[in-house]
Design a protein around this motif. Structure first.
Motif, PDB file in Angstrom:
ATOM      1  N   UNK A   1     158.165 125.595  22.546  1.00 53.63           N
ATOM      2  CA  UNK A   1     158.268 126.517  21.403  1.00 53.63           C
ATOM      3  C   UNK A   1     159.697 126.533  20.891  1.00 53.63           C
ATOM      4  N   UNK A   2     159.843 126.320  19.591  1.00 57.24           N
ATOM      5  CA  UNK A   2     161.136 126.455  18.924  1.00 57.24           C
ATOM      6  C   UNK A   2     160.962 127.524  17.863  1.00 57.24           C
ATOM      7  N   UNK A   3     161.377 128.767  18.191  1.00 56.80           N
ATOM      8  CA  UNK A   3     161.075 129.925  17.345  1.00 56.80           C
ATOM      9  C   UNK A   3     159.563 130.019  17.188  1.00 56.80           C
ATOM     10  N   UNK A   4     159.029 129.873  15.968  1.00 52.81           N
ATOM     11  CA  UNK A   4     157.581 129.972  15.798  1.00 52.81           C
ATOM     12  C   UNK A   4     156.914 128.611  15.648  1.00 52.81           C
ATOM     13  N   UNK A   5     157.634 127.509  15.915  1.00 51.85           N
ATOM     14  CA  UNK A   5     157.030 126.172  15.942  1.00 51.85           C
ATOM     15  C   UNK A   5     156.537 125.896  17.357  1.00 51.85           C
ATOM     16  N   UNK A   6     155.233 125.600  17.487  1.00 57.47           N
ATOM     17  CA  UNK A   6     154.610 125.546  18.802  1.00 57.47           C
ATOM     18  C   UNK A   6     153.707 124.336  18.985  1.00 57.47           C
ATOM     19  N   UNK A   7     153.789 123.709  20.162  1.00 56.37           N
ATOM     20  CA  UNK A   7     152.802 122.708  20.568  1.00 56.37           C
ATOM     21  C   UNK A   7     152.392 123.019  22.002  1.00 56.37           C
ATOM     22  N   UNK A   8     151.100 122.845  22.290  1.00 58.56           N
ATOM     23  CA  UNK A   8     150.547 123.106  23.618  1.00 58.56           C
ATOM     24  C   UNK A   8     149.773 121.875  24.054  1.00 58.56           C
ATOM     25  N   UNK A   9     149.918 121.475  25.308  1.00 55.08           N
ATOM     26  CA  UNK A   9     149.302 120.253  25.822  1.00 55.08           C
ATOM     27  C   UNK A   9     148.059 120.565  26.650  1.00 55.08           C
ATOM     28  N   UNK A  10     147.033 119.733  26.482  1.00 56.38           N
ATOM     29  CA  UNK A  10     145.759 119.911  27.185  1.00 56.38           C
ATOM     30  C   UNK A  10     145.271 118.569  27.715  1.00 56.38           C
TER      31      UNK A  10
END
Length: 422
Positions: free
Chosen positions: A233-242
């Motif tokens: 997460x960079x402030x409100x930029x988000x990536x999640x891994x699955x």
């Protein structure tokens, strides 16, 4: 009683203990960051003319509890994806006040933040976030590219203050955070807009408050409920891994519910599930790329340590970033500087060029060659206009610029890398 004694007595009777040294340190940081004037029109240069008077009055008001921030100046800035984003610019003195609070509050909050929160934090950077995301895309097959709709404009004030209270800050910080959150905005026509939610982008303390809000709304929730799914997460930029598509779909739905509980909305169009396709992953799926912090992650041909090429899933400068840089370079209209020498052009434009090369050159720097070629051609165009003997010969003008580059290879950032000098 002398003036010094009166001042010492005054300081002792203030309800809030705020260090003058900290406020002065905050002022120096605000000066270093520069920035435009707020609604009162006071610039940093104007403040500097009577800085001791202005800063003492600010300290006096903050220490006594009588400090109230002015409305922020609202301006609309263009977004790379189209449309505009509202930016709230506090006055210079309000920025100093916010920075003072930040110098007290940040050391209290920072040790609690999640290691995969990278935005606006000491010793962390966007490159760190992109680098760890690249590594995890090799380890996990699926990514949730998460977009929170209007995050800075929709932060709930009550929940924000609850998060601040959880860390028991000095009473004056709690008081002024609430006043900063509720400070109205003034548009370009002088109209005042009351604010019941959100924290203005442009405020010195806004990034820290945004990190605190998402620390509880997202980071801690993920740590408790989905520790096997890493994120960046960079402030409100988000990536999640699955690991699987089904896991990504189910987790995304859970995230929607969780953020709704925190009065935030997952953007229905911009949020997507992406398959990290490479030489080992060949499952058919329509989305195989995503953008994160100015880089596009997608399948590309990469060379391994044995020199063989194969399909990998890697980041490189995004098309949006490249388009934005091209538009900026064109707006400089360097060919109109025919009366200037090359050193002047370097002084005016090289800092921006260097910044782009340093940032986007971290991953797959070859993608910068097109942009640097464009910049080189503009230098050639400048030479054709400046020197009448080159007016009708592009080849001779290009050769002149190449020779000048070989004589002064440190003049422009792309020459330092040897680009367009051979």
């Amino acid at each position: 009683m002398g003036n010094r004694e009166r001042e010492e007595l005054l300081e002792q009777t203030k309800p809030y203990e705020i260090s003058k040294f900290r406020l002065w340190e905050a002022y120096q940081l605000v000066r270093r960051n520069a920035g435009a004037a707020g609604i009162d029109g006071m610039t940093l240069e104007k403040l500097a003319e009577k800085e001791k008077d202005h800063l003492y009055k600010l300290w006096n008001r903050m220490s006594s509890g009588s400090y109230f921030p002015k409305a922020v100046r609202r301006v609309e800035i263009p977004k790379k994806s189209g449309g505009t984003r509202p930016l709230g610019i506090p006055t210079v003195l309000d920025r100093v006040a916010q920075m003072t609070a930040r110098l007290y509050l940040e050391p209290m909050l920072e040790p609690n933040f999640h290691p995969d929160s990278y935005g606006y934090r000491p010793k962390k950077s966007a490159h760190d976030a992109v680098g760890i995301t690249r590594q995890r895309c090799w380890e996990y097959d699926w990514v949730i590219d998460l977009d929170i709709k209007g995050f800075f404009d929709t932060i709930d004030h009550e929940l924000m203050l609850k998060a601040v209270d959880h860390h028991n800050p000095p009473a004056w910080i709690r008081l002024y955070v609430e006043r900063w959150l509720k400070a109205p905005a003034q548009d370009s026509e002088g109209r005042i807009h009351e604010r019941n939610e959100g924290t203005p982008q442009g405020g010195v303390i806004s990034p820290l408050l945004a990190n605190l809000f998402l620390h509880y709304a997202f980071d801690q929730w993920m740590k408790r409920n989905h520790p096997a799914n890493p994120f960046a997460r960079y402030a409100d930029d988000l990536v999640v891994h699955c690991r699987t598509r089904l896991e990504a779909q189910e987790l995304l739905e859970e995230i929607r519910v969780r953020l709704a509980e925190c009065k935030l909305t997952v953007h229905p169009e911009k949020t997507k599930i992406v398959y990290c396709r490479d030489r080992h992953r060949k499952e058919p799926y329509e989305r195989t790329e995503f953008d994160f912090l100015g880089f596009t992650f997608r399948p590309r041909m990469v060379k391994d340590k044995w020199g063989k090429f194969s399909l990998g899933f890697t980041p490189a400068m995004s098309k949006k970033a490249e388009k934005s840089i091209r538009e900026t370079v064109r707006s400089w209209k360097m060919h109109l500087y025919a009366g200037s020498d090359l050193e002047t052009l370097a002084r005016l434009f090289n800092p921006r060029l260097r910044g782009w090369i340093v940032y986007y050159g971290k991953f797959r720097p070859s993608t910068l060659l097109r942009l640097c070629g464009m910049f080189q051609n503009i230098l050639v165009k400048w030479a054709k206009i400046k020197f009448k003997s080159l007016k009708r010969s592009w080849l001779k003008a290009r050769e002149l610029i190449r020779k000048l580059g070989n004589k002064k290879p440190r003049l422009f950032a792309h020459w330092e890398r040897g680009w367009y000098l051979t």
